[in-house]
Design a protein around this motif. Structure first.
Motif, short mmCIF file in Angstrom:
data_model
loop_
_atom_site.label_atom_id
_atom_site.label_comp_id
_atom_site.label_asym_id
_atom_site.label_seq_id
_atom_site.Cartn_x
_atom_site.Cartn_y
_atom_site.Cartn_z
N ILE B 144 0.65 -2.19 -2.12
CA ILE B 144 -0.28 -1.87 -1.04
C ILE B 144 -0.94 -3.17 -0.59
CG2 ILE B 144 -2.39 -0.62 -0.39
CD1 ILE B 144 -0.17 1.32 -1.03
N ILE B 145 -0.77 -3.51 0.66
CA ILE B 145 -1.37 -4.72 1.21
C ILE B 145 -2.30 -4.33 2.35
CG2 ILE B 145 -0.84 -6.80 2.55
CD1 ILE B 145 1.57 -7.20 0.72
N GLU B 146 -3.55 -4.74 2.20
CA GLU B 146 -4.59 -4.38 3.18
C GLU B 146 -4.57 -2.88 3.47
OE1 GLU B 146 -4.58 -7.12 6.46
OE2 GLU B 146 -4.86 -8.82 5.12
N GLY B 147 -4.49 -2.12 2.40
CA GLY B 147 -4.57 -0.67 2.51
C GLY B 147 -3.31 0.02 2.98
N LYS B 148 -2.27 -0.78 3.28
CA LYS B 148 -1.02 -0.19 3.81
C LYS B 148 0.14 -0.41 2.85
CE LYS B 148 0.58 -0.97 7.92
NZ LYS B 148 0.89 -1.85 9.09
N LEU B 149 1.03 0.56 2.81
CA LEU B 149 2.23 0.45 2.00
C LEU B 149 3.11 -0.66 2.55
CD1 LEU B 149 3.61 2.01 -0.32
CD2 LEU B 149 4.67 3.46 1.41
N TYR B 150 3.54 -1.58 1.68
CA TYR B 150 4.48 -2.60 2.11
C TYR B 150 5.88 -2.16 1.70
CZ TYR B 150 7.18 -6.80 2.60
OH TYR B 150 8.15 -7.69 2.97
N GLU B 151 6.77 -2.05 2.66
CA GLU B 151 8.10 -1.52 2.36
C GLU B 151 9.24 -2.52 2.49
OE1 GLU B 151 7.92 2.36 4.72
OE2 GLU B 151 8.50 2.97 2.71
N GLY B 152 9.01 -3.64 3.19
CA GLY B 152 10.07 -4.64 3.35
C GLY B 152 11.13 -4.21 4.36
N ASN B 153 12.07 -5.08 4.59
CA ASN B 153 13.11 -4.86 5.59
C ASN B 153 13.92 -3.60 5.27
OD1 ASN B 153 14.70 -5.39 7.80
ND2 ASN B 153 15.89 -7.03 6.84
N GLU B 154 14.06 -2.71 6.25
CA GLU B 154 14.76 -1.43 6.09
C GLU B 154 14.19 -0.60 4.93
OE1 GLU B 154 19.03 -1.68 6.02
OE2 GLU B 154 19.10 -3.03 7.73
N GLY B 155 12.91 -0.82 4.60
CA GLY B 155 12.27 -0.07 3.52
C GLY B 155 12.80 -0.40 2.14
N LYS B 156 13.42 -1.58 1.98
CA LYS B 156 14.08 -1.91 0.72
C LYS B 156 13.29 -2.92 -0.12
CE LYS B 156 17.94 0.41 1.61
NZ LYS B 156 17.78 0.72 3.04
N GLY B 157 12.02 -3.10 0.18
CA GLY B 157 11.23 -4.06 -0.60
C GLY B 157 10.62 -3.45 -1.84
N SER B 158 9.87 -4.26 -2.54
CA SER B 158 9.08 -3.89 -3.71
C SER B 158 9.87 -3.20 -4.81
CB SER B 158 7.82 -3.11 -3.30
OG SER B 158 8.02 -1.75 -3.18
#
Lengths: 313, 313
Positions: B144-158
């Motif tokens: 979670i970055i600045e209150g938002k889900l971080y998902e990365g390119n095509e949702g394939k991050g983290s």
């Protein structure tokens, strides 16, 4: 729109007015005096900046002054918490600047500034999520998420060079063992090159080192290119170390692109091609997971000044 | 404001209407039929959701339907790219739902959904930057970055579980060697426990395993607590592995907080206290760099449903 961007290095400080299109106008500079305390240096720099602004008649055009500084920076508070290179300890840079100049002042880590410069106006400008890795004395890093610099709590995030890739491995300057930096920095490559050279007196690396007058980051790459198998081994290991660290970055952020900068990045395709092959062969969930492009930085030494100014764009 | 949050697991699917205050209303569920193809499962689920909405008279209150799904998810396209657990391959979940229901539908990875739930309404709700690590069969993660889900390119991050902490180390299910998951998952702890048990027939771990009817993640912790030195060694090693992975996360993100969830996290202070000591002793640049708090997840199994619904809050 114009902002002043200042890049503080270990031996000299360079600044310039930078337009909101990323164009660098006239540069000013001053040396860093060894042993001088940070407060004195910043006071001198603030006065020099004031003179520059007056001389260039920019008083009414400046939206702010940004500084990229090596070390751990508390950007929200405007304080350099600690700089090992400069021997600075709790230097309130923003306050000191504002004693002399009435403009908004922002500071960030030098690697962050360079990353922001490349992300906004250089190699990363077409991408929203990009990571820059600088292969120099250490392994510097900056993280751009949705077009914005990610700095972490108190501006202390994104020290990707200090993530361990080999627990219990090489001792790193940060105190941990096995950091990415201890394997993938230019310093690490040079150590590995020297080790291989002392073991193999017949290696072409000796010839290239002599030509260059020193054992630099280029020696192993040049000798490998010329067919030396010992140099090829050094390069292969370096690609593997760097590749593992970059794979970690891919799996952590899955950015669109990783930008490489620093001396070693000048190897260009000799570095990027085998690196991309290594990443593709080991990519998490590939081909269902998008590849991460590896590209070279474009702005060279200007990236720091441009990025520091871009804190206002 | 109300959204439907659905948590798809390996054996069952649970959903509920969730208020924008994070309150879970009546739960509905269906089993996952082994071997059934994804399209059939999603069609059944969409129809079940439709019935639920009608029965609860929520037709006019629903702002959207969110789903957390195990596997690699292309959230911008609304497609499950691949789910190893479910044996799903390119299942267009959002489209299939919209064939049956007229509401906006969003999907994300199950670990991301759980993280968003904890970040908005659970352990992380006071923090802007937080990472959740789930210690289960694997090591799941959400950012979670600045209150938002971080998902990365095509949702394939983290995919933090698939970052290497020991190059050339234990083989991971992802194909790489030395991943964080291969050392810090419950699966890894159980393997280490079994290894120590077979080496030390006099260890108290045998007694606790017998009491529990199996060798679970608790056995080494319980035996260590009772003074067994072999169990203590297993626990110490586990703390070190987990600690190294968490230190990497600290140096990468410098979040305010890391939330631990999953079975192992139930050890509470027995896990968190030595872990915090390990992190403090090895924290980059500490004391000039802020510590990262380690806290337990709060919402239990509800986090997935709440987080999936929170994709709309």
């Amino acid at each position: 729109m114009i902002a002043i961007g200042i890049d503080i290095g270990g031996t000299s400080i360079k600044g310039a007015a930078v337009t909101s299109e990323g164009k660098v106008l006239k540069v000013f500079s001053m040396p860093v005096t060894k042993g001088e305390d940070g407060v004195t240096t910043i006071k001198k720099l603030a006065n020099l900046t004031k003179e520059y602004i007056a001389k260039e008649h920019l008083e009414n055009d400046i939206v702010g002054i940004g500084l990229g500084i090596p070390g751990t920076i508390d950007s929200p508070s405007g304080v350099v918490t600690y700089s090992n290179n400069l021997r600075w300890d709790f230097i309130p840079v923003v306050k000191l600047f504002n004693d002399v100049l009435p403009y908004p002042v922002r500071i960030t880590n030098d690697a962050n500034a360079a990353t922001l410069g490349e992300a906004k106006f250089g190699a990363g400008k077409e991408y929203q999520n990009c990571i820059m890795i600088t292969l120099g004395t250490g392994v510097g890093s900056g993280v751009i998420i949705e077009g914005k610099l990610y700095e972490g709590n108190e501006g202390k995030g994104s020290e990707l060079g200090h993530t361990v890739i080999k627990m219990g491995g090489r001792r790193c300057t940060c105190g941990r063992k096995g950091c990415f930096e201890a394997y993938a920095s230019a310093t690490a490559l040079i150590k590995d090159t020297k080790r291989a050279m002392s073991k193999h007196k017949d290696s072409l690396m000796h010839k290239f080192a002599q030509e260059e007058g020193r054992v630099g980051g280029r020696v192993a790459f040049a000798a490998a290119q010329a067919g030396d198998k010992y140099a090829q081994e050094v390069v292969n290991n370096y690609i593997k170390y760097l590749g593992e660290g970059l794979l970690n970055i891919c799996n952590t952020f899955r950015p669109e692109v990783i930008v490489l900068s620093g001396g070693i990045a000048n190897q260009g395709e000799k570095l990027i091609k085998p690196l991309e092959e290594y990443l593709e062969a080991n990519n998490y969930g590939y081909p269902r997971t998008p590849k991460v492009k590896i590209i070279n930085a474009k702005l060279g030494y200007d990236s720091g000044k441009i990025g520091a100014a871009a804190l206002f764009f």
